[in-house]
Scaffold this motif. Structure first.
Motif, PDB file in Angstrom:
ATOM      1  N   GLY A 197     -10.400  -0.946  -5.481  1.00 18.77           N
ATOM      2  CA  GLY A 197     -11.060  -1.914  -4.541  1.00 18.77           C
ATOM      3  C   GLY A 197     -10.285  -2.189  -3.504  1.00 18.77           C
ATOM      4  O   GLY A 197     -10.979  -2.581  -2.493  1.00 18.77           O
ATOM      5  N   GLY A 198      -9.081  -1.862  -3.303  1.00 16.04           N
ATOM      6  CA  GLY A 198      -8.263  -2.261  -2.181  1.00 16.04           C
ATOM      7  C   GLY A 198      -6.832  -2.788  -2.552  1.00 16.04           C
ATOM      8  O   GLY A 198      -6.424  -2.711  -3.768  1.00 16.04           O
ATOM      9  N   ALA A 227       7.587   4.039   3.599  1.00 15.06           N
ATOM     10  CA  ALA A 227       6.412   3.975   4.428  1.00 15.06           C
ATOM     11  C   ALA A 227       4.957   3.525   3.679  1.00 15.06           C
ATOM     12  O   ALA A 227       4.832   4.150   2.825  1.00 15.06           O
ATOM     13  N   LEU A 228       4.235   2.651   4.305  1.00 15.80           N
ATOM     14  CA  LEU A 228       3.114   2.171   3.629  1.00 15.80           C
ATOM     15  C   LEU A 228       1.820   2.474   4.492  1.00 15.80           C
ATOM     16  O   LEU A 228       1.958   2.871   5.492  1.00 15.80           O
ATOM     17  N   LEU A 229       0.752   2.714   3.583  1.00 14.03           N
ATOM     18  CA  LEU A 229      -0.509   2.804   4.370  1.00 14.03           C
ATOM     19  C   LEU A 229      -1.161   1.785   4.969  1.00 14.03           C
ATOM     20  O   LEU A 229      -0.793   0.483   4.955  1.00 14.03           O
ATOM     21  N   LEU A 288       0.898  -1.217   0.265  1.00 10.28           N
ATOM     22  CA  LEU A 288       0.005  -0.158   0.023  1.00 10.28           C
ATOM     23  C   LEU A 288       0.824   1.382  -0.046  1.00 10.28           C
ATOM     24  O   LEU A 288       0.851   2.089   0.857  1.00 10.28           O
ATOM     25  N   ILE A 289       1.550   1.589  -1.053  1.00  9.37           N
ATOM     26  CA  ILE A 289       2.291   2.536  -1.395  1.00  9.37           C
ATOM     27  C   ILE A 289       1.657   3.873  -1.575  1.00  9.37           C
ATOM     28  O   ILE A 289       2.273   4.944  -1.301  1.00  9.37           O
ATOM     29  N   VAL A 332       6.174   3.433  -8.276  1.00  9.41           N
ATOM     30  CA  VAL A 332       6.441   4.102  -6.982  1.00  9.41           C
ATOM     31  C   VAL A 332       7.191   3.137  -6.103  1.00  9.41           C
ATOM     32  O   VAL A 332       8.224   3.739  -5.395  1.00  9.41           O
ATOM     33  N   TRP A 333       6.435   1.978  -5.932  1.00 11.89           N
ATOM     34  CA  TRP A 333       7.082   1.160  -4.644  1.00 11.89           C
ATOM     35  C   TRP A 333       8.632   0.605  -5.251  1.00 11.89           C
ATOM     36  O   TRP A 333       9.325   0.874  -4.280  1.00 11.89           O
TER      37      TRP A 333
END
Length: 232
Positions: free
Chosen positions: A137-138, A210-212, A128-129, A197-198
């Motif tokens: 959807g997730g 850092a991830l969400l 989750l970057i 990005v990741w």
């Protein structure tokens, strides 16, 4: 039966070209060409389709997109029987049909995008970057590897798409769907960008991105439901 009668026999909406197969085909070809222009595919890799009624218009196998014209329109029914055109449909037809039968998809874009394909070899789920994962959807899952064009791959993709509008295919690429070809292509671009990005953040020595959290992603999902222009 004419191509138009064959395609428009159902009331299912497939976007602005729902009742016009020739226009829908033109949009399929234009979208396929965009995937090449945007660097999401190389050569004849990847494929694009749109559902119009109970017929799926799909790019043919092994034909460069810049050579496709109005007379190359290719369509199958939901059982995979060719009902329009003479060109052989894409070898990934089982995957496209499985998604149409199981979801409300009206358009599908499948690519071999570089960064997304690289990420598919590293993780089982895209980290989750960025909050735009909510638009798909997730957290985006990675479908296990299976040989291209197989029913096994189609089944893996359906499982990865549960509750999602996009997924990665292990050692293969991406698949996204939407209510229109524009939406499906935009989701593909967003997915490729997140993977890029990741990968970029992961290359910094001695640091981890850092991830969400799932809660932060849920907050974004709620905001996205009201995003954009609203009718009067």
């Amino acid at each position: 039966m004419s191509a138009h009668e064959e395609i428009s026999g159902s009331g299912r909406d497939a976007g602005p070209a729902a009742d016009d197969p020739r226009r829908a085909w033109a949009e399929v070809v234009a979208t396929a060409r965009r995937t090449t222009a945007d660097g999401l595919v190389v050569g004849t890799s990847g494929n694009v389709s749109a559902r119009v009624g109970d017929v799926v218009l799909v790019t043919p196998s092994g034909v460069p997109y810049d050579r496709l014209g109005p007379d190359d329109i290719t369509g199958v029914d939901l059982a995979g029987r060719q009902v329009i055109g003479d060109l052989t449909p894409t070898s990934e037809l089982p995957m496209h049909l499985a998604v149409y039968r199981a979801t409300d998809a009206a358009a599908i874009v499948h690519t071999h995008a570089v960064h997304a394909t690289a990420v598919s070899t590293l993780v089982d789920e895209v980290p989750l970057i960025h909050y735009m994962a909510a638009a798909l959807g997730g957290p985006v899952r990675v479908a296990p590897y299976a040989v291209y064009g197989s029913d096994e791959l189609a089944a893996h993709v359906l499982a990865a798409l549960d509750g999602r509008s996009g997924c990665l295919l292990r050692n293969h690429g991406t698949l996204t769907y939407g209510a229109t070809l524009e939406q499906a292509l935009d989701r593909t671009a967003q997915l490729e960008w997140m993977c890029r990005v990741w990968l970029a953040a992961s290359t910094v020595p001695g640091r981890a991105p850092a991830l969400l959290t799932p809660g932060q992603l849920d907050e974004t999902a709620a905001r996205l439901r009201g995003y954009g222009q609203r009718g009067e």
